[in-house]
Design an enzyme around this catalytic site. Sequence first.
Site: not given
Length: 315
Positions: A7, A12, A164
């Site tokens: 990705g 990414g 997160k």
Amino acid sequence: MQIGMVGLGKMGGNMAERLRRGGHDVVGYDRDPAISDVGSLKELVERLQKPRAVWVMVPAGKPTQSTIDDLGELLDPGDIVVDGGNSHYVDDQKHAAELAEKSIGFVDCGVSGGVWGLKNGYALMCGGDQAHVDRLMPIFETLKPEGEDGFVHAGEVGAGHFAKMVHNGIEYGMMQAFAEGWELLEASDVVKDVKGSFKSWRTGTVIRSWLLDLMVRALDDDEHLEQLRGYAQDSGEGRWTVQAAVDHAVPLPVITASLYARFASRQDDSPAMKVVAALRNQFGGHATTSAEGATEKGADSPGADVVPPRETERR
């Protein structure tokens, strides 16, 4: 250290570039052949030396599940998969169990930093076995910002994405507070320089932050945000945060309200507000607006003639 990156989008791709600048050997794969180093996941795995490490940076849900399923068939015992996307922590536990059956390690890693991470570094929140995290530390050290902060091994598998998730829930609340403050300043006829007010808060105030800096940047580009439509999408973490709060019986009024505000932003003609308008008209005779935009008179409108309810109807 050598690592495969699956990705190569905005996050990414920049992460792969930061790792290369840090001296790591990165083999990248993306469905877009124009930016991919290899033609397939199989070729990526074949290019990596054992024991391998593969970082998955694709959208949460089916894309991540499919990628991890494929890697489970291609990798060997002793290899490690890192999920750096915004997966639900419950999915992490499932993925780790599936890979563990093949003696393949799994680490979940929440990543924050956006498009600025290439330059400034990424805040990393990891979950997984200590041995797996230790093996990946050269990668984490390069991706994180300089200094002692910016990285945490939060706990076992799922802990990184849980941290997160909460981070993004807090982000929702902070953005909503800035948004509401801006709207009130714009509506006021007292404050003449709204953009200047936000700029003045960047130094010396208790609300100074990177989000405030980004807000000023947005106002520099479009002072009254006239080029934008009042519509905000959500990527899932806010919903998961609220769901987790229900599961743990923890009150999150600010984060929950900010999530619902995003839902409301997507309604050009709110069904719920139709009910509110109808009820206000029924009990108070307040004016309503038709679907065509015409204003219908109510009891609070000049010249309106509303028959009051019978005494029994008032009870």
